[in-house]
Design an enzyme around this catalytic site. Sequence first.
Site, PDB file in Angstrom:
ATOM      1  N   HIS A 158       0.837  -1.221   0.000  1.00  0.00           N
ATOM      2  CA  HIS A 158       0.000   0.000   0.000  1.00  0.00           C
ATOM      3  C   HIS A 158       0.867   1.265   0.000  1.00  0.00           C
ATOM      4  CE1 HIS A 158      -3.275  -2.749   1.286  1.00  0.00           C
ATOM      5  NE2 HIS A 158      -2.309  -3.283   2.018  1.00  0.00           N
ATOM      6  N   SER A 279      14.301  21.670 -16.208  1.00  0.00           N
ATOM      7  CA  SER A 279      13.096  22.455 -16.451  1.00  0.00           C
ATOM      8  C   SER A 279      13.499  23.789 -17.046  1.00  0.00           C
ATOM      9  CB  SER A 279      12.360  22.664 -15.127  1.00  0.00           C
ATOM     10  OG  SER A 279      11.516  23.797 -15.222  1.00  0.00           O
ATOM     11  N   LYS A 285      15.402  21.771 -11.024  1.00  0.00           N
ATOM     12  CA  LYS A 285      14.778  20.519 -11.424  1.00  0.00           C
ATOM     13  C   LYS A 285      15.714  19.576 -12.171  1.00  0.00           C
ATOM     14  CE  LYS A 285      11.005  19.352 -11.086  1.00  0.00           C
ATOM     15  NZ  LYS A 285       9.676  19.705 -11.567  1.00  0.00           N
ATOM     16  N   GLU A 292       9.631   8.188 -16.888  1.00  0.00           N
ATOM     17  CA  GLU A 292       8.264   8.690 -17.121  1.00  0.00           C
ATOM     18  C   GLU A 292       7.773   8.350 -18.525  1.00  0.00           C
ATOM     19  OE1 GLU A 292       7.474  12.813 -15.040  1.00  0.00           O
ATOM     20  OE2 GLU A 292       9.507  12.726 -15.784  1.00  0.00           O
TER      21      GLU A 292
END
Length: 460
Positions: A158, A279, A285, A292
Amino acid sequence: MTDKKPWAGRFNEPTDAFVEAFTASVGFDWRLYRYDIAGSIAHARMLARQGILSAEERDAIVAGLERIRERIDRGEFEWRVALEDVHMNVESALTADIGVAGKKLHTGRSRNDQVATDVRLWLRDEIATIRDEIRRLQRALLDLAEREADTVMPGFTHLQTAQPVTFGHHLMAWFEMLDRDHGRLVDCARRLNAMPLGAAALAGTSYPIDRHYTAELLGFDAPAENSLDAVSDRDFAIEFAAAASILLMHLSRCAEELVIWSSAQFAFVELSDRFCTGSSIMPQKKNPDVPELVRGKAGRVFGHLFGLLTLMKGQPLAYNKDNQEDKEPLFDTVDQVRGCLRVFADMVPTIRPRREAMRAAALKGFATATDLADYLVRKGLPFRDAHEAVGKAVALGVTKGCDLAQLSLPELQSFSPLIGEDVYDVLTLEGSVAARDHFGGTAPAQVRAAVARARQRVAT
Ligand code: ARG
């Protein structure tokens, strides 16, 4: 070379210009040319062996087809939309090159059995390449798992801290997922290896062909048993897309973990700059784009699986033009799978584990609570009572803001008088993982043994 369509005989009007473009597949199926030519060469050899072509005709056809292949390889071949597909483009070029013998190549054959053969031959090779890439990724995982056999991290259920595990053990879970994917591709390649050629349009042919010989020349296990099935079956494409989907589903799970682990909140791993981007607005970043994108590509490949299933659903036997729509999803599935595997196999060796962060995280979430319960069971308490006692100890830890190992002996004993000084051995992370010392367990010794067994499996 002319643009005269081989099937023009019964037509009085030229094809509508848009329909010509709409029905053409050469814009994508040219990719099959090597397999189309290999299939034609085998077919011509068989025809000559059966006395249907002369030896001279066969030699002219084989030499002509080889010249065409070289022209295409060099990028000097002009593909013509008016000639619809790869098959008719190659055949027309052959006739333009060698004359009348070229017109005999299509004896005892149809584009229906031809295309079904080409796609199988192509996919067979692609599956072999994909299997090699899976193995490369698996080996990278084995190297990392072996190095990290002692590294403790929190294991999750979980996404809540559950029990300590070793990082090597977690990586070996990835290995197992990929091993099943590899097995599925082996199965798929075995089932697809039946040759459609000789089925002709659908019913077979009246020439005395030898399908077993052609199958042998092309490395098929056997000719397909039924001519109607041979030209209409696209199971192999669906099966491959299903195996590819499961593989990308797995890679997307691995990718998701890398995304989570590389975040500032987890900081379990650092991905190499080579696999991240920045970024344009936030200077701090470093985004895990590669994982991804792999995660995203899984959705695209699932779409191809559904496209293919829907394409085949309800099609009456035998061949229908619908089947031309099998190629683009199949090609894209192969391209995406190969890309994802390649980037993952390149990236995994560059993953830098941050062992201290993993350890600190494992210390935080009462990860050794089950070990304390097991300790009490060993001292004679029924498991349910032990579970309850430890639950209360955890509640105290929550209130005090400390881990179980930081509670004093009297504090722990207030939950069960069975607790003694030796309790602190089981409350440590190392004690916890080392105790799970059975086949398939997370103990470092078991992880090393699993890596050794796995090395044997990927060697074959
Ligand atoms: N381009 C076609 C395909 O991809 C080749 C087979 C065409 N056969 C036919 N009867 N029109 O399926």
